[in-house]
Design a protein around this motif. Structure first.
Motif, PDB file in Angstrom:
ATOM      1  N   GLU A 126      23.032  62.737 -37.475  1.00  0.00           N
ATOM      2  CA  GLU A 126      22.202  63.456 -36.451  1.00  0.00           C
ATOM      3  C   GLU A 126      22.048  62.703 -35.159  1.00  0.00           C
ATOM      4  O   GLU A 126      21.398  62.968 -34.244  1.00  0.00           O
ATOM      5  N   GLY A 127      22.446  61.584 -35.341  1.00  0.00           N
ATOM      6  CA  GLY A 127      22.074  60.525 -34.063  1.00  0.00           C
ATOM      7  C   GLY A 127      20.847  59.946 -34.096  1.00  0.00           C
ATOM      8  O   GLY A 127      20.465  59.199 -33.047  1.00  0.00           O
ATOM      9  N   VAL A 128      20.333  59.845 -35.050  1.00  0.00           N
ATOM     10  CA  VAL A 128      18.655  59.156 -35.271  1.00  0.00           C
ATOM     11  C   VAL A 128      19.134  58.025 -36.024  1.00  0.00           C
ATOM     12  O   VAL A 128      19.602  57.700 -37.164  1.00  0.00           O
ATOM     13  N   PHE A 129      18.695  56.695 -35.431  1.00  0.00           N
ATOM     14  CA  PHE A 129      18.654  55.549 -36.065  1.00  0.00           C
ATOM     15  C   PHE A 129      17.270  54.856 -36.414  1.00  0.00           C
ATOM     16  O   PHE A 129      16.329  55.326 -35.813  1.00  0.00           O
ATOM     17  N   PHE A 130      17.439  53.833 -37.225  1.00  0.00           N
ATOM     18  CA  PHE A 130      15.965  53.100 -37.255  1.00  0.00           C
ATOM     19  C   PHE A 130      16.165  51.574 -37.423  1.00  0.00           C
ATOM     20  O   PHE A 130      17.417  51.299 -37.826  1.00  0.00           O
ATOM     21  N   ILE A 131      14.867  50.975 -37.079  1.00  0.00           N
ATOM     22  CA  ILE A 131      14.949  49.639 -37.268  1.00  0.00           C
ATOM     23  C   ILE A 131      13.594  49.442 -38.099  1.00  0.00           C
ATOM     24  O   ILE A 131      12.738  50.176 -38.147  1.00  0.00           O
ATOM     25  N   THR A 132      13.664  48.222 -38.812  1.00  0.00           N
ATOM     26  CA  THR A 132      12.359  47.775 -39.733  1.00  0.00           C
ATOM     27  C   THR A 132      11.655  46.620 -39.059  1.00  0.00           C
ATOM     28  O   THR A 132      12.363  45.828 -38.291  1.00  0.00           O
ATOM     29  N   TRP A 133      10.487  46.279 -39.532  1.00  0.00           N
ATOM     30  CA  TRP A 133      10.083  45.052 -39.089  1.00  0.00           C
ATOM     31  C   TRP A 133      10.375  43.834 -39.452  1.00  0.00           C
ATOM     32  O   TRP A 133      10.236  42.687 -39.163  1.00  0.00           O
ATOM     33  N   HIS A 134      11.783  44.091 -40.397  1.00  0.00           N
ATOM     34  CA  HIS A 134      12.399  42.588 -40.682  1.00  0.00           C
ATOM     35  C   HIS A 134      13.763  42.520 -39.797  1.00  0.00           C
ATOM     36  O   HIS A 134      14.266  41.329 -39.887  1.00  0.00           O
ATOM     37  N   ASP A 135      14.095  43.257 -38.955  1.00  0.00           N
ATOM     38  CA  ASP A 135      15.101  43.406 -38.135  1.00  0.00           C
ATOM     39  C   ASP A 135      14.758  42.549 -36.758  1.00  0.00           C
ATOM     40  O   ASP A 135      13.542  42.438 -36.431  1.00  0.00           O
ATOM     41  N   ASP A 136      15.767  41.841 -36.475  1.00  0.00           N
ATOM     42  CA  ASP A 136      15.653  40.640 -35.309  1.00  0.00           C
ATOM     43  C   ASP A 136      15.397  41.393 -33.916  1.00  0.00           C
ATOM     44  O   ASP A 136      14.866  40.882 -33.133  1.00  0.00           O
ATOM     45  N   ASN A 137      15.812  42.991 -33.813  1.00  0.00           N
ATOM     46  CA  ASN A 137      15.548  43.589 -32.590  1.00  0.00           C
ATOM     47  C   ASN A 137      14.088  44.232 -32.628  1.00  0.00           C
ATOM     48  O   ASN A 137      13.838  45.155 -31.937  1.00  0.00           O
ATOM     49  N   TYR A 138      13.325  44.056 -33.762  1.00  0.00           N
ATOM     50  CA  TYR A 138      12.218  44.779 -33.766  1.00  0.00           C
ATOM     51  C   TYR A 138      11.222  44.048 -32.762  1.00  0.00           C
ATOM     52  O   TYR A 138      11.182  43.030 -32.308  1.00  0.00           O
ATOM     53  N   PRO A 139      10.637  45.152 -31.830  1.00  0.00           N
ATOM     54  CA  PRO A 139       9.667  44.385 -30.700  1.00  0.00           C
ATOM     55  C   PRO A 139       8.720  43.451 -30.979  1.00  0.00           C
ATOM     56  O   PRO A 139       8.124  43.476 -31.784  1.00  0.00           O
ATOM     57  N   ARG A 140       8.819  42.278 -30.311  1.00  0.00           N
ATOM     58  CA  ARG A 140       7.939  41.087 -30.738  1.00  0.00           C
ATOM     59  C   ARG A 140       6.500  41.453 -30.370  1.00  0.00           C
ATOM     60  O   ARG A 140       5.762  40.935 -30.994  1.00  0.00           O
ATOM     61  N   LEU A 141       6.055  41.997 -29.070  1.00  0.00           N
ATOM     62  CA  LEU A 141       4.869  42.549 -28.722  1.00  0.00           C
ATOM     63  C   LEU A 141       4.259  43.402 -29.990  1.00  0.00           C
ATOM     64  O   LEU A 141       2.941  43.288 -30.144  1.00  0.00           O
ATOM     65  N   LEU A 142       5.195  43.959 -30.508  1.00  0.00           N
ATOM     66  CA  LEU A 142       4.436  45.158 -31.408  1.00  0.00           C
ATOM     67  C   LEU A 142       4.003  44.346 -32.959  1.00  0.00           C
ATOM     68  O   LEU A 142       3.127  44.642 -33.440  1.00  0.00           O
ATOM     69  N   LYS A 143       4.806  43.302 -32.996  1.00  0.00           N
ATOM     70  CA  LYS A 143       4.410  42.460 -34.202  1.00  0.00           C
ATOM     71  C   LYS A 143       3.243  41.868 -34.052  1.00  0.00           C
ATOM     72  O   LYS A 143       2.362  41.368 -35.115  1.00  0.00           O
ATOM     73  N   GLU A 144       2.702  41.529 -33.028  1.00  0.00           N
ATOM     74  CA  GLU A 144       1.213  41.007 -32.537  1.00  0.00           C
ATOM     75  C   GLU A 144       0.204  41.888 -32.859  1.00  0.00           C
ATOM     76  O   GLU A 144      -0.751  41.347 -32.773  1.00  0.00           O
ATOM     77  N   ILE A 145       0.426  43.269 -33.069  1.00  0.00           N
ATOM     78  CA  ILE A 145      -0.842  44.232 -33.093  1.00  0.00           C
ATOM     79  C   ILE A 145      -1.175  44.325 -34.684  1.00  0.00           C
ATOM     80  O   ILE A 145      -0.407  43.924 -35.740  1.00  0.00           O
ATOM     81  N   ALA A 146      -2.392  44.991 -34.812  1.00  0.00           N
ATOM     82  CA  ALA A 146      -2.886  45.053 -36.154  1.00  0.00           C
ATOM     83  C   ALA A 146      -2.088  46.326 -36.672  1.00  0.00           C
ATOM     84  O   ALA A 146      -1.894  47.164 -36.121  1.00  0.00           O
ATOM     85  N   ALA A 147      -1.639  46.188 -37.751  1.00  0.00           N
ATOM     86  CA  ALA A 147      -0.857  47.144 -38.550  1.00  0.00           C
ATOM     87  C   ALA A 147       0.320  47.849 -37.793  1.00  0.00           C
ATOM     88  O   ALA A 147       0.026  48.965 -37.630  1.00  0.00           O
ATOM     89  N   PRO A 148       1.211  46.930 -37.389  1.00  0.00           N
ATOM     90  CA  PRO A 148       2.477  47.701 -36.772  1.00  0.00           C
ATOM     91  C   PRO A 148       3.146  48.328 -37.797  1.00  0.00           C
ATOM     92  O   PRO A 148       3.079  48.068 -39.054  1.00  0.00           O
ATOM     93  N   PRO A 149       4.002  49.629 -37.408  1.00  0.00           N
ATOM     94  CA  PRO A 149       4.625  50.281 -38.135  1.00  0.00           C
ATOM     95  C   PRO A 149       5.823  49.339 -38.642  1.00  0.00           C
ATOM     96  O   PRO A 149       6.461  48.664 -38.164  1.00  0.00           O
TER      97      PRO A 149
END
Length: 381
Positions: free
Chosen positions: A82-105
């Protein structure tokens, strides 16, 4: 799923499964990853070990019963088709700024260019505001965005009606990069609001991205949008609120930005307008007042480029012989100079003319291309 132990499952697929099971969020996922050696091991765990990891008995039991009906492998294959993809918080391309917040997805679905999420050495501004924007807000966006885009500032917003949509469109019009954070799934037939589906596809087409922590086909549940707002502010170094009522979702985003130690910026507005009460209160509480684009660029330690020489555009001289048309035109011109639009009721009140006369003259002026209407308000063409 007939036999979990015989079916191989990757950590990515395990996180996909946990994401589809809505009762386990980022905080619970942190507990699971702390206790188990991998997400895959956590996904296949029995009731006893899930409880030992810190998951409540009923939630753990519900999960074990639910996972019998769910195949992470089949779901991943379906999403890819369907052309929908996903990344997880273990992936290198997960946004660095998001990792800094409380309870990132722990998982983000996306459609579009994944490269956009790479936030190394990037300046990002979140823009939020009222769903019922004024002409004043529209003028701010169309005036500020070209200079911000020229300095490679990327724009984050929520694809809502009003300010969000204006920010995304102005970014695309100026060939900039924008991130749309959704409170629904990212699949095409799930975009909300429906009125912005074409805009969503244009964002993808022009090399930007749609993201969501909610699985495809997630409906627009009211509780999803405040949760989504933490990602809008979390993806940017600063959040700009352009218009907001006293109780507004935009103020939730501002509060998230504050708690995330990000800059909160606000545009001052008309003290008599309900749509400026929220922004004016933010300024009173310490938000940085923004009155010119340089105020925003200063946050990123950037300077405005030298203004380009504009071609002189010959303005068409408006000749009106009808005295009633002149009255209406002057009222519209005055509103335009204040960066406002005006509706029929206001024209009747200001001109003291009959409603039927106003309607007739507006139709004539619109047919002549002198004025324009959005269906409710009128402005100079």
């Amino acid at each position: 799923m007939n036999n979990l132990n015989k079916e191989k499952i990757s950590d990515r697929q395990a996180l996909l499964g946990f994401n589809y099971f809505s009762k386990i969020g980022p905080k619970s996922m942190l507990l699971l990853e702390k206790y188990f050696s991998s997400p895959a091991q956590a996904y296949l765990a029995n009731l006893f070990n899930l409880e030992k990891a810190g998951i409540k008995y009923q939630i753990a039991l519900d999960f074990i019963n639910w996972r019998k009906t769910f195949s992470p492998q089949a779901t991943e294959e379906k999403l890819t088709k369907e052309g929908v993809f996903f990344i997880t918080w273990h992936d290198d391309n997960y946004p660095r700024l998001l990792k800094e917040i409380a309870a990132p997805p722990f998982l983000l679905y996306y459609r579009g260019s994944l490269e956009v999420l790479n936030d190394e050495s990037k300046n990002r501004l979140a823009i939020v505001g009222s769903r019922k924007n004024s002409a004043y807000a529209e003028k701010i966006i169309t005036t500020f965005l070209p200079d911000l885009i020229e300095q490679k500032v990327e724009i984050v917003s929520g694809l809502a009606l009003g300010i969000d949509a204006l920010a995304h469109r102005a970014t695309l019009n100026n060939k900039g990069i924008t991130i749309a954070v959704l409170g629904t799934g990212v699949n095409a037939n799930n975009i909300y609001p429906r009125a912005n589906r074409c805009l969503a596809e244009e964002i993808i087409k022009q090399g930007s991205i749609l993201i969501s922590e909610f699985p495809p086909n997630t409906p627009p549940l009211p509780q999803n949008f405040p949760q989504r707002n933490r990602l809008i502010s979390g993806l940017a170094q600063a959040t700009l609120i352009i218009e907001a009522q006293k109780k507004s979702g935009s103020l939730i985003t501002a509060n998230f930005a504050l708690n995330q130690n990000r800059e909160v910026l606000a545009i001052p507005g008309n003290i008599f307008s309900e749509f400026s009460q929220g922004t004016n209160n933010l300024i009173k509480c310490g938000a940085k007042t923004i009155t010119k684009v340089e105020d925003i660029l200063e946050i990123f330690q950037l300077e405005k480029s030298e203004p380009r020489k504009k071609k002189k555009i010959k303005t068409k001289k408006i000749i009106l012989d009808d005295p009633l048309e002149k009255i209406i035109y002057q009222l519209l011109k005055q509103a335009n100079e204040r960066a406002e639009k005006i509706n029929i009721d206001e024209l009747v009140k200001l001109s003291k003319l009959d409603t039927s006369v106003i309607n007739s003259k507006l139709s004539i002026l619109e047919l002549r291309g002198i004025i324009k209407s959005d269906g409710i308000n009128y402005d100079l063409a």
